[in-house]
Motif scaffolding. Structure first.
Motif, PDB file in Angstrom:
ATOM      1  N   GLY A  96     -31.506  -6.725  34.074  1.00 56.91           N
ATOM      2  CA  GLY A  96     -32.854  -7.187  34.306  1.00 56.91           C
ATOM      3  C   GLY A  96     -33.645  -7.358  33.034  1.00 56.91           C
ATOM      4  N   ALA A  97     -34.814  -6.711  32.982  1.00 59.19           N
ATOM      5  CA  ALA A  97     -35.745  -6.933  31.886  1.00 59.19           C
ATOM      6  C   ALA A  97     -35.418  -6.135  30.648  1.00 59.19           C
ATOM      7  N   ILE A  98     -34.513  -5.164  30.739  1.00 58.19           N
ATOM      8  CA  ILE A  98     -34.309  -4.222  29.639  1.00 58.19           C
ATOM      9  C   ILE A  98     -33.003  -4.513  28.894  1.00 58.19           C
ATOM     10  N   VAL A  99     -33.099  -4.636  27.569  1.00 59.87           N
ATOM     11  CA  VAL A  99     -31.944  -4.854  26.710  1.00 59.87           C
ATOM     12  C   VAL A  99     -31.381  -3.525  26.217  1.00 59.87           C
ATOM     13  N   GLN A 100     -32.260  -2.616  25.814  1.00 57.89           N
ATOM     14  CA  GLN A 100     -31.870  -1.296  25.327  1.00 57.89           C
ATOM     15  C   GLN A 100     -32.881  -0.266  25.827  1.00 57.89           C
ATOM     16  N   LEU A 101     -32.396   0.950  25.990  1.00 60.17           N
ATOM     17  CA  LEU A 101     -33.288   2.067  26.296  1.00 60.17           C
ATOM     18  C   LEU A 101     -33.116   3.081  25.177  1.00 60.17           C
ATOM     19  N   LEU A 102     -34.164   3.276  24.383  1.00 55.57           N
ATOM     20  CA  LEU A 102     -34.106   4.131  23.208  1.00 55.57           C
ATOM     21  C   LEU A 102     -34.707   5.499  23.518  1.00 55.57           C
ATOM     22  N   GLN A 103     -33.991   6.545  23.143  1.00 52.65           N
ATOM     23  CA  GLN A 103     -34.458   7.916  23.325  1.00 52.65           C
ATOM     24  C   GLN A 103     -34.762   8.514  21.955  1.00 52.65           C
ATOM     25  N   VAL A 113     -33.652   3.107  14.644  1.00 52.07           N
ATOM     26  CA  VAL A 113     -32.418   3.747  15.081  1.00 52.07           C
ATOM     27  C   VAL A 113     -31.255   2.797  14.763  1.00 52.07           C
ATOM     28  N   ILE A 114     -30.045   3.319  14.791  1.00 51.81           N
ATOM     29  CA  ILE A 114     -28.875   2.459  14.585  1.00 51.81           C
ATOM     30  C   ILE A 114     -28.829   1.423  15.706  1.00 51.81           C
ATOM     31  N   GLY A 115     -28.718   0.175  15.346  1.00 51.65           N
ATOM     32  CA  GLY A 115     -28.667  -0.892  16.328  1.00 51.65           C
ATOM     33  C   GLY A 115     -30.027  -1.440  16.706  1.00 51.65           C
ATOM     34  N   ARG A 116     -31.101  -0.812  16.240  1.00 50.70           N
ATOM     35  CA  ARG A 116     -32.443  -1.321  16.527  1.00 50.70           C
ATOM     36  C   ARG A 116     -33.369  -0.843  15.417  1.00 50.70           C
ATOM     37  N   LYS A 117     -33.381  -1.582  14.320  1.00 48.73           N
ATOM     38  CA  LYS A 117     -34.211  -1.201  13.183  1.00 48.73           C
ATOM     39  C   LYS A 117     -35.664  -1.607  13.354  1.00 48.73           C
ATOM     40  N   MET A 118     -35.882  -2.744  14.040  1.00 45.09           N
ATOM     41  CA  MET A 118     -37.247  -3.253  14.172  1.00 45.09           C
ATOM     42  C   MET A 118     -37.446  -3.884  15.542  1.00 45.09           C
ATOM     43  N   ILE A 119     -38.699  -3.960  15.953  1.00 42.53           N
ATOM     44  CA  ILE A 119     -39.109  -4.735  17.123  1.00 42.53           C
ATOM     45  C   ILE A 119     -40.265  -5.612  16.661  1.00 42.53           C
ATOM     46  N   ALA A 140     -38.227   1.121  26.172  1.00 35.18           N
ATOM     47  CA  ALA A 140     -37.399   0.037  26.685  1.00 35.18           C
ATOM     48  C   ALA A 140     -37.603  -1.188  25.805  1.00 35.18           C
ATOM     49  N   VAL A 141     -36.518  -1.662  25.200  1.00 34.92           N
ATOM     50  CA  VAL A 141     -36.559  -2.923  24.464  1.00 34.92           C
ATOM     51  C   VAL A 141     -36.370  -4.030  25.492  1.00 34.92           C
ATOM     52  N   LEU A 142     -37.364  -4.893  25.612  1.00 28.99           N
ATOM     53  CA  LEU A 142     -37.386  -5.867  26.700  1.00 28.99           C
ATOM     54  C   LEU A 142     -36.692  -7.161  26.321  1.00 28.99           C
ATOM     55  N   ALA A 143     -36.075  -7.776  27.309  1.00 31.11           N
ATOM     56  CA  ALA A 143     -35.477  -9.093  27.136  1.00 31.11           C
ATOM     57  C   ALA A 143     -36.582 -10.128  26.940  1.00 31.11           C
ATOM     58  N   ALA A 144     -36.187 -11.281  26.443  1.00 30.01           N
ATOM     59  CA  ALA A 144     -37.156 -12.341  26.151  1.00 30.01           C
ATOM     60  C   ALA A 144     -37.494 -13.141  27.404  1.00 30.01           C
ATOM     61  N   HIS A 145     -37.714 -12.433  28.506  1.00 38.37           N
ATOM     62  CA  HIS A 145     -38.119 -13.084  29.747  1.00 38.37           C
ATOM     63  C   HIS A 145     -39.633 -13.201  29.794  1.00 38.37           C
TER      64      HIS A 145
END
Length: 304
Positions: A19-26, A43-49, A234-239
């Motif tokens: 759905g709307a979520i690409v990654q869930l970061l803890q 974090v590894i795999g997600r340096k920036m938003i 939650a890193v969101l998809a580009a929807h």
């Protein structure tokens, strides 16, 4: 304030199932000397938003009388720090001569550019009694054209930050434009930052941006059929038109905006060039940064 180490994350392709979520970061807890923060980015795999490269959730930290936050002078380059409190107060000093208490609802924007030094402490009136500190401290990477800009400091009192009601949900537009409101806070690239309070069952259709991260500072919500628990992002998809629904009383922060390209980060230094970070490290170690008026005697040494 860095102490960077890998955090946990969940990767998921953009599919109907996710759905709307690409990654869930803890986040992981980081001790900053007397109190801890939840560090979400990087974090590894997600340096920036978008342009956001650093996301700390401070507290809530409870201090007994005589104790409190006491962050000694330290340097930054290549970023703008964005400080926002839910509760408590921080006394900001910097090498430009700024002296500014930060209180709930205010936004402090400190532009490091080619180099600035600041400290974060508390006034004696605050430390004299039991008190609590709770808020968010974020870093914006600056576009390459602004990485070496003159340092600057901007303070925006809470009553200057626009607040709107969206289908009964109270939303503050902290940076950028959303829901027909434009924040006065200075930006350097396409930037989005909103805060909202939702009651159980309330829904909010989020503003669109090239990249977005949805952080739950309190409570729990559902996005695209997936639950997002407290203290997770939650890193969101580009929807377009992503809608979230609160499962319980929920405070959220949405950050995002325009991607700026690769950045290197070490300790408090951010740059598009590794050699610039090495120069900043050498400058700090050899005391070539400016001092903080009123806080000249102390400083945080360059780590290890």
């Amino acid at each position: 304030m860095s102490n960077l180490a890998p955090d946990t994350e969940m990767d998921c392709p953009i599919t109907d199932e996710c759905g709307a979520i690409v990654q869930l970061l803890q986040p992981r807890n980081r001790d900053l000397g007397g109190f801890s923060v939840r560090r979400v980015l990087p974090v590894i795999g997600r340096k920036m938003i978008g342009p956001w490269i650093f996301f700390d959730h401070m507290g809530p930290a409870h201090f007994a009388a005589g104790d409190g936050i006491n962050v000694r002078p330290h340097p930054h380059i290549g970023i703008a720090t964005v400080t926002y409190l839910f509760e408590g107060e921080i006394l900001h000093r910097d090498s430009l001569g700024s002296l500014q208490p930060i209180r709930p609802g205010d936004i402090n924007l400190m532009v490091a550019g080619r180099g600035i030094v600041h400290s974060e402490r508390e006034r004696p009136e605050i430390t004299a009694t039991d008190h609590t500190l709770h808020g968010l401290q974020l870093w914006l990477a600056l576009p390459e054209a602004d990485e070496e800009a003159e340092p600057a400091f901007y303070h925006y009192p809470g009553d200057t930050v626009p607040s709107v009601s969206v289908d009964g949900v109270q939303v503050r537009v902290m940076m950028g434009t959303a829901f027909g409101a434009a924040s006065p806070v200075k930006t350097f690239a396409g930037t989005l930052y909103i805060e909202a309070w939702l009651k159980p069952g309330q829904k909010l259709t989020l503003p669109d941006a090239e990249e977005r991260g949805l952080y739950v500072a309190k409570g729990k919500l559902r996005a695209g059929g997936t639950e997002v628990p407290e203290y997770s992002m939650a890193v969101l998809a580009a929807h377009e038109g992503v809608t979230v629904e609160a499962i319980e009383d929920t405070r959220l922060a949405l950050v995002g905006g325009e991607p700026l390209g690769r950045r290197f980060i070490e300790w408090n230094f951010v740059s598009s060039r590794k050699e610039r970070i090495e120069q900043a490290k050498d400058d700090w170690q050899n005391r070539r940064f400016p001092i903080v008026p009123g806080d000249e005697e102390d400083y945080i040494p360059l780590p290890g």
